[in-house]
Structure formats: C-alpha cells, structure tokens
Design a protein around this motif. Structure first.
Motif, short mmCIF file in Angstrom:
data_model
loop_
_atom_site.label_atom_id
_atom_site.label_comp_id
_atom_site.label_asym_id
_atom_site.label_seq_id
_atom_site.Cartn_x
_atom_site.Cartn_y
_atom_site.Cartn_z
N PRO A 31 40.69 60.17 95.60
CA PRO A 31 42.15 60.36 95.66
C PRO A 31 42.76 60.31 94.26
N VAL A 32 43.75 61.13 94.05
CA VAL A 32 44.45 61.19 92.77
C VAL A 32 45.92 60.93 93.04
N ASP A 33 46.51 60.02 92.28
CA ASP A 33 47.92 59.68 92.42
C ASP A 33 48.73 60.59 91.50
N ILE A 34 49.44 61.53 92.11
CA ILE A 34 50.23 62.50 91.35
C ILE A 34 51.70 62.28 91.67
N SER A 35 52.51 62.26 90.62
CA SER A 35 53.95 62.13 90.82
C SER A 35 54.66 63.20 90.01
N PHE A 36 55.89 63.47 90.41
CA PHE A 36 56.71 64.45 89.69
C PHE A 36 57.64 63.70 88.76
N ARG A 37 57.55 64.00 87.48
CA ARG A 37 58.42 63.37 86.48
C ARG A 37 59.68 64.21 86.36
N GLN A 38 60.74 63.73 86.96
CA GLN A 38 61.99 64.48 87.00
C GLN A 38 62.52 64.74 85.59
N ASP A 39 62.40 63.74 84.69
CA ASP A 39 62.94 63.89 83.35
C ASP A 39 62.24 65.00 82.56
N GLU A 40 60.94 65.20 82.81
CA GLU A 40 60.19 66.24 82.09
C GLU A 40 59.94 67.47 82.96
N ARG A 41 60.34 67.39 84.22
CA ARG A 41 60.17 68.47 85.18
C ARG A 41 58.73 68.95 85.25
N ARG A 42 57.82 68.00 85.44
CA ARG A 42 56.40 68.35 85.57
C ARG A 42 55.69 67.29 86.39
N PHE A 43 54.53 67.68 86.91
CA PHE A 43 53.70 66.74 87.66
C PHE A 43 52.84 65.95 86.68
N ASP A 44 52.57 64.70 87.02
CA ASP A 44 51.78 63.84 86.14
C ASP A 44 50.84 62.99 86.99
N VAL A 45 49.67 62.71 86.44
CA VAL A 45 48.68 61.87 87.11
C VAL A 45 48.95 60.43 86.71
N GLU A 46 48.98 59.55 87.71
CA GLU A 46 49.28 58.14 87.47
C GLU A 46 48.04 57.28 87.63
N GLY A 47 47.94 56.20 86.89
CA GLY A 47 46.92 55.18 87.08
C GLY A 47 45.60 55.45 86.38
N SER A 48 44.89 54.37 86.07
CA SER A 48 43.63 54.47 85.35
C SER A 48 42.53 55.09 86.19
N TYR A 49 42.60 55.01 87.52
CA TYR A 49 41.59 55.61 88.37
C TYR A 49 41.62 57.14 88.31
N SER A 50 42.72 57.69 87.89
CA SER A 50 42.88 59.14 87.85
C SER A 50 42.56 59.73 86.47
N ILE A 51 42.12 58.91 85.55
CA ILE A 51 41.84 59.40 84.20
C ILE A 51 40.70 60.41 84.20
N ARG A 52 39.63 60.17 84.99
CA ARG A 52 38.51 61.10 85.04
C ARG A 52 38.98 62.47 85.51
N TYR A 53 39.85 62.49 86.52
CA TYR A 53 40.41 63.76 87.00
C TYR A 53 41.13 64.48 85.87
N GLU A 54 41.95 63.76 85.15
CA GLU A 54 42.72 64.35 84.05
C GLU A 54 41.80 64.93 82.98
N VAL A 55 40.73 64.22 82.64
CA VAL A 55 39.77 64.70 81.65
C VAL A 55 39.09 65.97 82.16
N LEU A 56 38.62 65.94 83.40
CA LEU A 56 37.96 67.11 83.98
C LEU A 56 38.89 68.32 83.99
N LYS A 57 40.10 68.11 84.45
CA LYS A 57 41.07 69.20 84.57
C LYS A 57 41.31 69.89 83.23
N LYS A 58 41.36 69.13 82.17
CA LYS A 58 41.66 69.70 80.85
C LYS A 58 40.46 70.40 80.22
N ARG A 59 39.24 70.13 80.70
CA ARG A 59 38.06 70.65 80.01
C ARG A 59 37.27 71.70 80.77
#
Length: 136
Positions: A31-59
C-alpha cells in the motif's frame, strides 16, 4: 493503456513533430499513502514506507534490459515492472484476453532489468500493441 496507445497512435499524423509514446506500469503490491497537496496542486507520497515506491517510480522509465543497451520502454509496447512474480500475476489473464481479442500481439517478453541506483532485481513483462484496423 491499450486505448491510450491507440489514441496517441491515431494522433501521430496530425502532430507537428513525430511524438511516440510508451506505456509503463509499475505493479507494486505494498500500500502507498498518497495525498493531494492543495498548495502545490500535485499528488505526493507520504510516509517512510512509501519511499521505495517513490524511488522506483522515478527510475524505472530509464531502465535497461539486463545485458543489453536496450531501454525497457519502447514505442508500441506496454511494459509492466515488478519485483516479485506475485505482483504481476493479476495482469496475466487480462493480457491473455487482450491477446485473444487481437488488441495485443501474441508475444509476451519476460525480462530482467539492469540494476538502477538504489534498486536491484527488478523484472518486467513487455507486450506489443496491435495497431491493425481489426484490433481497434
């Protein structure tokens, strides 16, 4: 993804520059915790458990097939990246149905990917999209 590929393929002739797209899916079982950052108008991954997802997604869009100089992402294909076979087994019946209907070509490639910075042992499935008139 097949419909997106067909749409962009139909638009090719009307584009001022030839722009081909590639289709890439990350099969990720955790599971990946994704939230919408209203101030930046974009989705963001939350929490240290989701870091691997973020690394994979970018590479993964820059991944090469192991032992080659060939990029995983190629025009006219759909690539599904995964770490464990269990992450991709749900996709196989859909792929088989789409191959039987003619939307995808029969060949299914099982590939090992070159290690990426901070990520190793990734695998991928790659299937070719059928653009003939009968598949649309």
């Amino acid at each position: 993804m097949v419909e997106v590929a067909h749409l962009t393929h139909r638009l090719l002739s009307g584009l001022p520059l030839p722009l081909q797209t590639t289709q890439l899916i990350l099969a990720y079982a955790q599971p990946v915790d994704i939230s919408f950052r209203q101030d930046e108008r974009r989705f963001d991954v939350e929490g240290s458990y989701s870091i691997r997802y973020e690394v994979l997604k970018k590479r993964i869009d820059k991944a090469y097939i192991e032992g080659t100089q060939e990029r995983l992402t190629q025009p006219n294909t759909i690539a599904i990246v995964y770490s464990h076979l269990s992450e991709v087994t749900d996709y196989l019946p859909f792929i088989a149905d789409m191959q039987a209907s003619g939307a995808l070509l029969p060949e299914l490639e099982y590939l090992d990917l070159e290690p990426l910075q901070g990520v190793a042992h990734l695998k991928a499935l790659r299937v070719h999209i059928n653009y003939t008139d009968s598949a649309q």
